[in-house]
Design an enzyme around this catalytic site. Structure first.
Site, PDB file in Angstrom:
ATOM      1  N   ASP A   1       7.233   4.552  -2.010  1.00  0.00           N
ATOM      2  CA  ASP A   1       6.253   3.502  -1.799  1.00  0.00           C
ATOM      3  C   ASP A   1       5.603   3.739  -0.425  1.00  0.00           C
ATOM      4  OD1 ASP A   1       5.324   0.685  -2.935  1.00  0.00           O
ATOM      5  OD2 ASP A   1       5.810   0.347  -0.827  1.00  0.00           O
TER       6      ASP A   1
ATOM      7  N   HIS B   1       8.277   1.202 -10.911  1.00  0.00           N
ATOM      8  CA  HIS B   1       7.993   1.531  -9.517  1.00  0.00           C
ATOM      9  C   HIS B   1       9.240   1.825  -8.698  1.00  0.00           C
ATOM     10  CE1 HIS B   1       5.656   1.677  -5.881  1.00  0.00           C
ATOM     11  NE2 HIS B   1       6.401   0.734  -5.327  1.00  0.00           N
TER      12      HIS B   1
END
Length: 323
Positions: free
Chosen positions: A103, A298
């Protein structure tokens, strides 16, 4: 995890909280977490990497946990955050490293590879690809495309707004973020259209329970990261797209030359958001290896920990041997 060490380093004008594991003489391997996460998001990678002989270093990034969290959004641009890690490497006497980022940790890893071609021997990015410096700040492009629609990054730009929503119920915020960008959510649910002016959580589902990849003990670590100061430091990272663009002008034409691994979940909404960047990435990274992990959202290093560990260890064995 029982062998974890912890210290606070004074670097780059802040206190940096740093966890570490593995042999002290092992080659340095940095794991950089993203948003809204914590050092503990690497819990399933620490032991395997340490057992392979690496000195594993896991900071609480600026704005998180026990690390300093300046109020000024300008204190969170990408080069300043890179400088935190560079100063820590200097203090620890590390001249050869591999950096792994997920991320927001991924842009830091990519930029460290650009800034430190002699020291960073290999680099790994997860979820967020590298496409080089854009022709204009990303937020300028977003404002053109989303003038009448909601975009979470634009929503994050006004100091005090998003963090107030998130701080109101921290356990709920974390549950919702974990669910709505995971493989369990409807595909790209996080990117559902809603009008400009909507709240961050409008239309988002609160599952009321933790995902299978985050048990209660792990969730306690996430809560501990945000309970005292909330999310303002973490959200401040998003308020520097223009500053990042200005400060990285000298890096615009540079290519990442080191061996690089990129991992992406097939159900990660970032894959949709960054479709153009994904196409550009092979032009910007000379030695690029890419893998898409199935049934993965994610939170890649937790949702598919075994696959991630296998990919990491294989890549490291070929490009950054432990001893």
């Amino acid at each position: 995890m029982d062998q974890l060490e912890h210290q606070i380093l004074e670097v780059n004008g802040i206190d940096l909280s740093l966890y570490s594991a593995g042999p002290k003489m092992g080659r340095a391997l940095w794991l950089l977490h993203g948003f809204p996460e914590c050092w503990h998001s690497w819990r399933q990678q620490i032991a395997p990497l340490a057992a392979a002989g690496y000195r594993v270093l896991i900071p609480e990034m600026r704005g998180y946990g026990q690390s300093s969290a300046p109020r000024d959004p300008a204190a969170y641009d990408v080069l300043t955050i890179c400088a935190d890690i560079q100063a820590a490497m200097d203090q620890l006497g590390q001249h050869q490293v591999c950096v792994v980022g997920h991320d927001w940790g991924a842009p830091i890893a990519w930029h460290l590879a650009l800034l430190e071609p002699a020291r960073v021997n290999a680099v790994v990015g997860m979820a967020v690809p590298f496409g080089g410096r854009p022709k204009q700040p990303a937020t300028d492009i977003m404002r053109q495309l989303y003038a009448e629609r909601f975009h979470y990054i634009l929503h994050f730009q006004e100091p005090g707004v998003a963090e107030a929503e998130m701080d109101a119920d921290i356990p709920r915020t974390l549950r919702m973020m974990m669910y709505n960008t995971s493989a369990a959510a409807p595909k790209d649910h996080f990117l559902q259209e809603k009008p400009a002016g909507a709240g961050l959580f409008d239309g988002m589902h609160d599952p009321g329970t933790l995902p299978v990849w985050c048990d209660a003990a792990a969730f306690t670590e996430y809560l501990h990261t945000f309970k005292d100061r909330g999310f303002y430091g973490a959200v401040n990272w998003y308020r520097n797209f223009e500053r990042n663009w200005q400060r990285t002008e000298t890096l615009a034409d540079r290519q990442i030359e080191q061996p690089a691994l990129f991992l992406l979940g097939d159900r990660d909404p970032v894959g949709t958001l960054e479709a153009y960047t994904l196409k550009q990435m092979p032009k910007r990274i000379a030695q690029l290896e890419q893998h898409v992990l199935k049934d993965c959202g994610h939170w890649i290093q937790n949702e598919q920990a075994e696959q991630v560990n296998q990919r990491l260890l294989d890549f490291l064995a070929r490009h950054y041997v432990a001893t």
